[in-house]
Design a protein around this motif. Structure first.
Motif, PDB file in Angstrom:
ATOM      1  N   VAL A 117      -7.397  10.722  15.136  1.00 19.44           N
ATOM      2  CA  VAL A 117      -6.689   9.453  14.945  1.00 19.44           C
ATOM      3  C   VAL A 117      -5.296   9.739  14.399  1.00 19.44           C
ATOM      4  CG1 VAL A 117      -6.674   7.256  13.732  1.00 19.44           C
ATOM      5  CG2 VAL A 117      -8.839   8.210  14.542  1.00 19.44           C
ATOM      6  N   ILE A 118      -4.315   9.156  15.057  1.00 20.04           N
ATOM      7  CA  ILE A 118      -2.920   9.302  14.628  1.00 20.04           C
ATOM      8  C   ILE A 118      -2.481   7.961  14.075  1.00 20.04           C
ATOM      9  CG2 ILE A 118      -0.575   9.831  15.362  1.00 20.04           C
ATOM     10  CD1 ILE A 118      -1.891  11.163  17.869  1.00 20.04           C
ATOM     11  N   GLY A 119      -2.293   7.883  12.763  1.00 19.80           N
ATOM     12  CA  GLY A 119      -1.893   6.626  12.134  1.00 19.80           C
ATOM     13  C   GLY A 119      -0.414   6.648  11.810  1.00 19.80           C
ATOM     14  N   ILE A 120       0.258   5.557  12.166  1.00 15.70           N
ATOM     15  CA  ILE A 120       1.714   5.486  11.987  1.00 15.70           C
ATOM     16  C   ILE A 120       2.050   4.228  11.208  1.00 15.70           C
ATOM     17  CG2 ILE A 120       3.938   5.423  13.196  1.00 15.70           C
ATOM     18  CD1 ILE A 120       2.449   6.610  15.651  1.00 15.70           C
ATOM     19  N   GLY A 121       2.729   4.380  10.102  1.00 15.40           N
ATOM     20  CA  GLY A 121       3.170   3.235   9.317  1.00 15.40           C
ATOM     21  C   GLY A 121       4.687   3.202   9.303  1.00 15.40           C
ATOM     22  N   VAL A 122       5.265   2.058   9.659  1.00 15.45           N
ATOM     23  CA  VAL A 122       6.730   1.942   9.647  1.00 15.45           C
ATOM     24  C   VAL A 122       7.143   0.757   8.781  1.00 15.45           C
ATOM     25  CG1 VAL A 122       8.841   1.796  11.031  1.00 15.45           C
ATOM     26  CG2 VAL A 122       6.790   2.815  12.040  1.00 15.45           C
ATOM     27  N   ASN A 123       8.041   1.017   7.832  1.00 17.29           N
ATOM     28  CA  ASN A 123       8.611  -0.057   7.025  1.00 17.29           C
ATOM     29  C   ASN A 123       9.615  -0.810   7.887  1.00 17.29           C
ATOM     30  OD1 ASN A 123       7.249   1.203   4.915  1.00 17.29           O
ATOM     31  ND2 ASN A 123       9.084   2.271   4.193  1.00 17.29           N
ATOM     32  N   VAL A 124       9.149  -1.871   8.516  1.00 14.15           N
ATOM     33  CA  VAL A 124      10.028  -2.638   9.398  1.00 14.15           C
ATOM     34  C   VAL A 124      10.803  -3.657   8.561  1.00 14.15           C
ATOM     35  CG1 VAL A 124      10.129  -4.210  11.384  1.00 14.15           C
ATOM     36  CG2 VAL A 124       8.513  -2.300  11.377  1.00 14.15           C
ATOM     37  N   GLY A 125      10.066  -4.498   7.811  1.00 12.07           N
ATOM     38  CA  GLY A 125      10.716  -5.545   7.031  1.00 12.07           C
ATOM     39  C   GLY A 125      10.704  -5.318   5.530  1.00 12.07           C
ATOM     40  N   VAL A 126       9.776  -4.495   5.043  1.00 14.09           N
ATOM     41  CA  VAL A 126       9.577  -4.330   3.599  1.00 14.09           C
ATOM     42  C   VAL A 126       9.552  -2.844   3.228  1.00 14.09           C
ATOM     43  CG1 VAL A 126       8.169  -5.178   1.666  1.00 14.09           C
ATOM     44  CG2 VAL A 126       7.791  -6.132   3.956  1.00 14.09           C
ATOM     45  N   ALA A 127      10.268  -2.478   2.167  1.00 14.43           N
ATOM     46  CA  ALA A 127      10.196  -1.092   1.659  1.00 14.43           C
ATOM     47  C   ALA A 127       9.388  -1.099   0.375  1.00 14.43           C
ATOM     48  CB  ALA A 127      11.592  -0.553   1.397  1.00 14.43           C
ATOM     49  N   PRO A 128       8.390  -0.211   0.246  1.00  8.59           N
ATOM     50  CA  PRO A 128       7.590  -0.195  -0.980  1.00  8.59           C
ATOM     51  C   PRO A 128       8.426   0.257  -2.175  1.00  8.59           C
ATOM     52  CG  PRO A 128       7.100   1.734   0.339  1.00  8.59           C
ATOM     53  CD  PRO A 128       8.032   0.879   1.158  1.00  8.59           C
ATOM     54  N   GLU A 129       8.069  -0.248  -3.340  1.00  7.61           N
ATOM     55  CA  GLU A 129       8.723   0.164  -4.589  1.00  7.61           C
ATOM     56  C   GLU A 129       7.968   1.360  -5.155  1.00  7.61           C
ATOM     57  OE1 GLU A 129      11.405  -1.265  -5.880  1.00  7.61           O
ATOM     58  OE2 GLU A 129      11.475  -2.721  -4.228  1.00  7.61           O
ATOM     59  N   GLY A 130       8.686   2.223  -5.838  1.00  2.00           N
ATOM     60  CA  GLY A 130       8.053   3.299  -6.592  1.00  2.00           C
ATOM     61  C   GLY A 130       7.316   4.322  -5.751  1.00  2.00           C
ATOM     62  N   ALA A 131       7.755   4.537  -4.511  1.00  2.00           N
ATOM     63  CA  ALA A 131       7.107   5.538  -3.658  1.00  2.00           C
ATOM     64  C   ALA A 131       7.536   6.944  -4.098  1.00  2.00           C
ATOM     65  CB  ALA A 131       7.477   5.298  -2.202  1.00  2.00           C
ATOM     66  N   LEU A 132       6.755   7.940  -3.680  1.00  2.00           N
ATOM     67  CA  LEU A 132       7.035   9.342  -4.017  1.00  2.00           C
ATOM     68  C   LEU A 132       8.438   9.744  -3.572  1.00  2.00           C
ATOM     69  CD1 LEU A 132       5.816  12.296  -4.704  1.00  2.00           C
ATOM     70  CD2 LEU A 132       5.589  12.447  -2.218  1.00  2.00           C
ATOM     71  N   TYR A 133       8.810   9.288  -2.370  1.00  2.00           N
ATOM     72  CA  TYR A 133      10.100   9.644  -1.798  1.00  2.00           C
ATOM     73  C   TYR A 133      10.892   8.357  -1.645  1.00  2.00           C
ATOM     74  CZ  TYR A 133      13.220  12.674   0.782  1.00  2.00           C
ATOM     75  OH  TYR A 133      14.297  13.433   1.163  1.00  2.00           O
ATOM     76  N   PRO A 134      12.216   8.348  -1.893  1.00  2.00           N
ATOM     77  CA  PRO A 134      12.987   7.104  -1.762  1.00  2.00           C
ATOM     78  C   PRO A 134      12.741   6.446  -0.404  1.00  2.00           C
ATOM     79  CG  PRO A 134      14.370   8.887  -2.582  1.00  2.00           C
ATOM     80  CD  PRO A 134      13.030   9.493  -2.260  1.00  2.00           C
ATOM     81  N   ALA A 135      12.506   5.137  -0.411  1.00  2.00           N
ATOM     82  CA  ALA A 135      12.120   4.438   0.821  1.00  2.00           C
ATOM     83  C   ALA A 135      13.150   3.379   1.185  1.00  2.00           C
ATOM     84  CB  ALA A 135      10.749   3.789   0.641  1.00  2.00           C
ATOM     85  N   THR A 136      13.197   3.044   2.463  1.00  2.00           N
ATOM     86  CA  THR A 136      13.992   1.915   2.924  1.00  2.00           C
ATOM     87  C   THR A 136      13.220   1.235   4.042  1.00  2.00           C
ATOM     88  OG1 THR A 136      16.214   1.220   3.643  1.00  2.00           O
ATOM     89  CG2 THR A 136      15.345   3.239   4.636  1.00  2.00           C
TER      90      THR A 136
END
Ligand code: BTN
Length: 251
Positions: free
Chosen positions: A137-156
């Motif tokens: 299974v290949i799971g893909i998550g893309v921040n399209v409209g929302v960027a998570p806060e406090g992630a390990l790596y800076p997110a947008t």
């Protein structure tokens, strides 16, 4: 396989409003005997999973997609499969970015960055089924409209970086790009081409990076990747290490 090239027509798609994890959903289908080449997407996830045992916060507004493959290749070839998927995700994301948008790059092994910040993560999970088939299974998550806060790596998010596409529109591009890259990967010499495409989209080759492993950190010059997708790190005095899993930090 009958030698036929993989095409978009080979894939089915089920869209759910909500689920625990689209990866779990695909694995459940595999256990029920699904023949594979099945995409499952969800509007949100209540128990999204990330790499290395982390959670993947899955609010509405983003893309959560998983592709179930059954016996896609001999085990030895599977190491290069995530690279093909990362190239496909990179391509799909580039397609929805406006002209003159910030750079879209791959961060080893298979994250996508926009302007140096993470917008997409990919999680592969495999399972040997009771009937002897192997589910991948290949799971893909893309921040399209929302960027998570406090992630390990800076997110947008794609929206913050100027793209107006919806998760559904992005999925339409991803669906085609993944079929195209799987066809390339599946084809005899295609792995070399996949690696070439991966390299040309990658961030930081030739630069000094730090790789965090479970028990220590390594710094050195990012020399590239090998055919199994391992990161090659020059750690000085002619020593090169091949790293199979870790978290990369630049500069
Ligand atoms: C990462 O840690 O970077 C990988 C994140 C992968 C998240 C996706 S969202 C769809 C699929 N379902 C999950 O539970 N995880 C993956």
């Amino acid at each position: 396989k009958g030698g036929g090239r993989i095409s978009p027509d080979d894939f089915r798609h089920v869209a759910l409003a909500e689920t625990v994890s689209t990866n779990s959903e695909c694995l459940a289908k595999a256990r029920e005997g699904d023949p594979g080449n099945l995409w499952i997407t969800a509007g949100r996830q209540t128990g999204g999973r990330g790499r290395r045992g982390r959670a993947w916060v899955s609010e509405p507004g983003n893309l959560y997609a998983s592709l179930l493959l059954i016996d896609p290749a001999p085990i030895a070839r599977l190491h290069s499969l995530p690279l093909a998927v990362a190239v496909a995700a990179h391509r799909a994301i580039r397609t929805v970015m406006p002209p003159a948008a910030p750079p879209v790059e791959i961060k080893w092994p298979n994250d996508i960055l926009v302007d140096g910040k993470k917008v997409c993560g990919i999680l592969l999970e495999g399972e040997e089924l009771a009937d002897g088939r192997r589910a991948l299974v290949i799971g893909i998550g893309v921040n399209v409209g929302v960027a998570p806060e406090g992630a390990l790596y800076p997110a947008t998010s794609l929206r913050r970086e100027g793209a107006s596409a919806s998760p559904e529109e992005l999925f339409a591009h991803l669906f085609l790009a993944v079929a195209e890259m799987l066809a390339l990967w599946d084809h005899g010499t295609g792995v070399a081409r996949v690696i070439e495409l991966w390299r040309s989209a990658a961030r930081g080759i030739g630069e000094t990076i730090t790789v965090n492993l479970p028990d220590r950190s390594l710094s050195g010059r990012f020399a590239g990747i090998d055919h199994d997708g391992r990161l090659l790190l020059d750690t000085g005095a002619g020593t090169q290490q091949a790293i199979a899993a870790g978290d990369v930090f630049f500069g």
